[in-house]
Design a protein around this motif. Structure first.
Motif, mmCIF file in Angstrom:
data_model
loop_
_atom_site.group_PDB
_atom_site.id
_atom_site.type_symbol
_atom_site.label_atom_id
_atom_site.label_comp_id
_atom_site.label_asym_id
_atom_site.label_seq_id
_atom_site.Cartn_x
_atom_site.Cartn_y
_atom_site.Cartn_z
ATOM 1 N N ASP A 70 38.671 45.985 75.698
ATOM 2 C CA ASP A 70 39.334 46.151 74.395
ATOM 3 C C ASP A 70 38.408 45.816 73.226
ATOM 4 N N ALA A 71 37.116 46.009 73.422
ATOM 5 C CA ALA A 71 36.153 45.760 72.342
ATOM 6 C C ALA A 71 36.421 46.690 71.161
ATOM 7 N N PRO A 72 36.366 46.172 69.946
ATOM 8 C CA PRO A 72 36.533 47.034 68.771
ATOM 9 C C PRO A 72 35.245 47.805 68.485
ATOM 10 N N VAL A 73 35.375 48.796 67.628
ATOM 11 C CA VAL A 73 34.247 49.632 67.241
ATOM 12 C C VAL A 73 33.850 49.287 65.812
ATOM 13 N N LYS A 74 32.553 49.278 65.557
ATOM 14 C CA LYS A 74 32.050 49.000 64.212
ATOM 15 C C LYS A 74 31.142 50.136 63.761
ATOM 16 N N LEU A 75 31.473 50.689 62.623
ATOM 17 C CA LEU A 75 30.690 51.790 62.060
ATOM 18 C C LEU A 75 29.744 51.245 61.009
ATOM 19 N N ILE A 76 28.460 51.394 61.228
ATOM 20 C CA ILE A 76 27.441 50.943 60.277
ATOM 21 C C ILE A 76 26.837 52.189 59.640
ATOM 22 N N THR A 77 26.942 52.294 58.319
ATOM 23 C CA THR A 77 26.556 53.529 57.660
ATOM 24 C C THR A 77 25.128 53.494 57.137
ATOM 25 N N GLY A 78 24.571 54.688 57.039
ATOM 26 C CA GLY A 78 23.286 54.900 56.401
ATOM 27 C C GLY A 78 23.411 56.044 55.418
ATOM 28 N N ASP A 79 22.730 55.969 54.292
ATOM 29 C CA ASP A 79 22.780 56.995 53.253
ATOM 30 C C ASP A 79 21.536 57.872 53.353
ATOM 31 N N THR A 80 21.703 59.148 53.672
ATOM 32 C CA THR A 80 20.554 60.059 53.769
ATOM 33 C C THR A 80 20.086 60.532 52.401
ATOM 34 N N GLN A 81 20.925 60.388 51.374
ATOM 35 C CA GLN A 81 20.651 60.917 50.035
ATOM 36 C C GLN A 81 20.465 62.437 50.058
ATOM 37 N N GLY A 82 20.806 63.068 51.187
ATOM 38 C CA GLY A 82 20.612 64.504 51.331
ATOM 39 C C GLY A 82 19.176 64.895 51.607
ATOM 40 N N LYS A 83 18.342 63.921 52.003
ATOM 41 C CA LYS A 83 16.909 64.173 52.203
ATOM 42 C C LYS A 83 16.533 63.988 53.677
ATOM 43 N N PRO A 84 15.903 64.988 54.297
ATOM 44 C CA PRO A 84 15.547 64.894 55.712
ATOM 45 C C PRO A 84 14.711 63.673 56.062
ATOM 46 N N GLU A 85 13.724 63.357 55.230
ATOM 47 C CA GLU A 85 12.854 62.233 55.549
ATOM 48 C C GLU A 85 13.590 60.896 55.450
ATOM 49 N N VAL A 86 14.544 60.812 54.521
ATOM 50 C CA VAL A 86 15.342 59.594 54.403
ATOM 51 C C VAL A 86 16.258 59.451 55.614
ATOM 52 N N GLY A 87 16.825 60.566 56.056
ATOM 53 C CA GLY A 87 17.684 60.537 57.229
ATOM 54 C C GLY A 87 16.954 60.036 58.459
ATOM 55 N N ALA A 88 15.722 60.508 58.660
ATOM 56 C CA ALA A 88 14.935 60.061 59.811
ATOM 57 C C ALA A 88 14.627 58.573 59.701
ATOM 58 N N GLY A 89 14.304 58.112 58.496
ATOM 59 C CA GLY A 89 14.025 56.695 58.292
ATOM 60 C C GLY A 89 15.238 55.824 58.549
ATOM 61 N N GLU A 90 16.410 56.318 58.168
ATOM 62 C CA GLU A 90 17.638 55.567 58.402
ATOM 63 C C GLU A 90 17.952 55.452 59.893
ATOM 64 N N VAL A 91 17.620 56.477 60.658
ATOM 65 C CA VAL A 91 17.806 56.378 62.111
ATOM 66 C C VAL A 91 16.962 55.242 62.666
ATOM 67 N N ASP A 92 15.706 55.166 62.225
ATOM 68 C CA ASP A 92 14.836 54.057 62.647
ATOM 69 C C ASP A 92 15.478 52.706 62.339
ATOM 70 N N ARG A 93 15.962 52.559 61.106
ATOM 71 C CA ARG A 93 16.536 51.279 60.692
ATOM 72 C C ARG A 93 17.783 50.937 61.499
#
Length: 421
Positions: A84-107
């Motif tokens: 019964d573990a709960p789920v936690k959604l941690i968000t990242g903002d891509t700013q609509g930019k591919p390179e930012v999206g890739a960096g957010e995946v790393d983080r």
């Protein structure tokens, strides 16, 4: 129902890089962390926020007891397969930019220790972000990017729950075939698309399906999605006067296009959009009556949802929470999060490889989703083979389903400018 705030909603899954002890670490935590990656700032922030809201609602359904909701993980609290573990959604903002999206995946993977990523709305951002997830060895579940190329890369960690542009294109050309059978004269089509991953891929798919349908493409115009004015590009379309104009555009450009059509007093008999900006609530609110007549493909419709009890319940919950109707984008995000959570629950593990294997084996019947699909089952490319689309038209400020006939709630208005009279 307890309100979940926008960036803090949770989804617990403390895993990280494959082979780096992510599964063991996750087992010592009480929650399951998942990353949600969308454009929360920049020109596509309204769409990104709408997608986020759908994901948040899915987390609420998982974490809190909804005994009357006939969806997997609706009744009860948390993931039963993980105590019964709960789920936690941690968000990242891509700013609509591919390179930012890739960096957010790393983080999100290396620092936040998430075990899976959901995102990233825009096909161009999804392309780079999912490639980074592939390198890191974590599942990446896409909710709303429709570029066909995304599932043609041979990736082993990528899964898409929604339809591709080719699926949507075939639905729209089936619609045109039905219109021809009813007496409408359709001899040529045009394509108007943003010069980016989404637009270029969609234009190619449209050309392919148009050729199969025996409809020549009279004009194909690419535009800069950041352009301040679309007058010259629309003039190119008008010079060829296609009977149907297919459009691939995000919100700003979609609004500019409709305003330009009005300024030039030029409307093709039909405008068929590939969702995106045309599915954003800001499209209708920003244009008012000028939005009427536009048609768009959709993977979800509130009118269809009303015919399925679970979908209606979810749509009502969304309206109560956010004070706005659920949209195609938020419904697709809700569905992606719930599908991923079901895979995690089945795997009984937060280890990325176990989650990936559970996603590959996932088989959810259509009636156990809120979508008008046959279900969710991934092929060897990670594409959901059960996803499908309908055609809607904006009539008196609201999208109405006009195709297929068995799901329609209104008759199409043809030519489109009659909807503005």
């Amino acid at each position: 129902m307890r309100k979940i705030s926008s960036i803090t909603v949770a989804l617990v899954l403390a895993a990280g890089l494959a082979g780096c002890g992510g599964g063991d670490d996750a087992g010592s935590d009480s929650e399951v962390k998942l990353a949600g990656l969308w454009p929360l700032s920049g020109p596509n922030a309204t769409q990104g926020t709408d997608v986020l809201h759908g994901a948040e609602l899915a987390v609420d359904v998982i974490n809190n007891d909804h005994p009357g909701l006939d969806l997997p993980l609706g009744p009860g609290k948390g993931l039963p397969g993980l105590g019964d573990a709960p789920v936690k959604l941690i968000t990242g903002d891509t700013q609509g930019k591919p390179e930012v999206g890739a960096g957010e995946v790393d983080r999100l993977v290396t620092t936040e220790k998430v075990a899976a990523v959901i995102g990233s709305y825009q096909s161009g951002v999804t392309l780079t972000a999912s490639q980074r997830a592939e390198r890191l060895g974590v599942p990446f579940v896409n909710e709303a990017s429709s570029s066909v190329a995304l599932t043609e890369r041979g990736l082993k960690w990528f899964f898409r729950t929604g339809p591709t542009d080719e699926t949507f294109a075939r639905s729209m050309f089936d619609y045109l075939k039905a219109r021809q059978a009813g007496g409408d004269q359709i001899r040529t089509v045009g394509i108007f698309h943003s010069n980016d991953q989404f637009g270029n891929d969609g234009a190619g798919v449209t050309e392919k399906v148009a050729a199969e349908a025996g409809l020549p493409v009279a004009v194909n115009v690419a535009f800069d999605p950041t352009a301040a004015d679309l007058g010259s590009q629309v003039a190119q379309v008008r010079s060829k006067n296609p009977d149907v104009l297919f459009v691939l555009a995000y919100t700003d450009a979609a609004i500019k296009l409709m305003k330009t059509l009005d300024q030039l007093d030029y409307y093709p008999p039909a405008l068929l959009a590939y969702g995106s900006g045309f599915a954003d609530p800001a499209f209708a609110t920003g244009l008012g009556p000028l939005a009427n007549g536009a048609s768009s493909r959709a993977a979800w419709s509130s009118e269809i949802a009303a015919k399925r009890p679970a979908a209606k319940t979810v749509a009502d919950l969304f309206q109560q929470r956010y004070g706005a109707p659920m949209t195609e984008n938020s419904a697709r995000a809700f569905t992606a999060v719930l599908a991923l959570a079901q895979a995690i629950d089945t795997a009984k593990s937060t280890e990325p490889t176990a989650i990936r294997d559970a996603l590959r084996a996932l088989d959810i019947p259509g009636e156990k989703t809120i979508m008008p699909w046959t279900g969710i089952k991934f092929d060897d490319k990670g594409q959901n083979t059960g996803a499908a689309g309908v055609v809607e038209q904006m009539i008196e400020g609201k999208y109405r389903v006009v195709f297929p006939a068995e799901l329609s709630s209104a008759q199409p208005i043809w030519p489109m400018n009659k909807a503005q009279q």
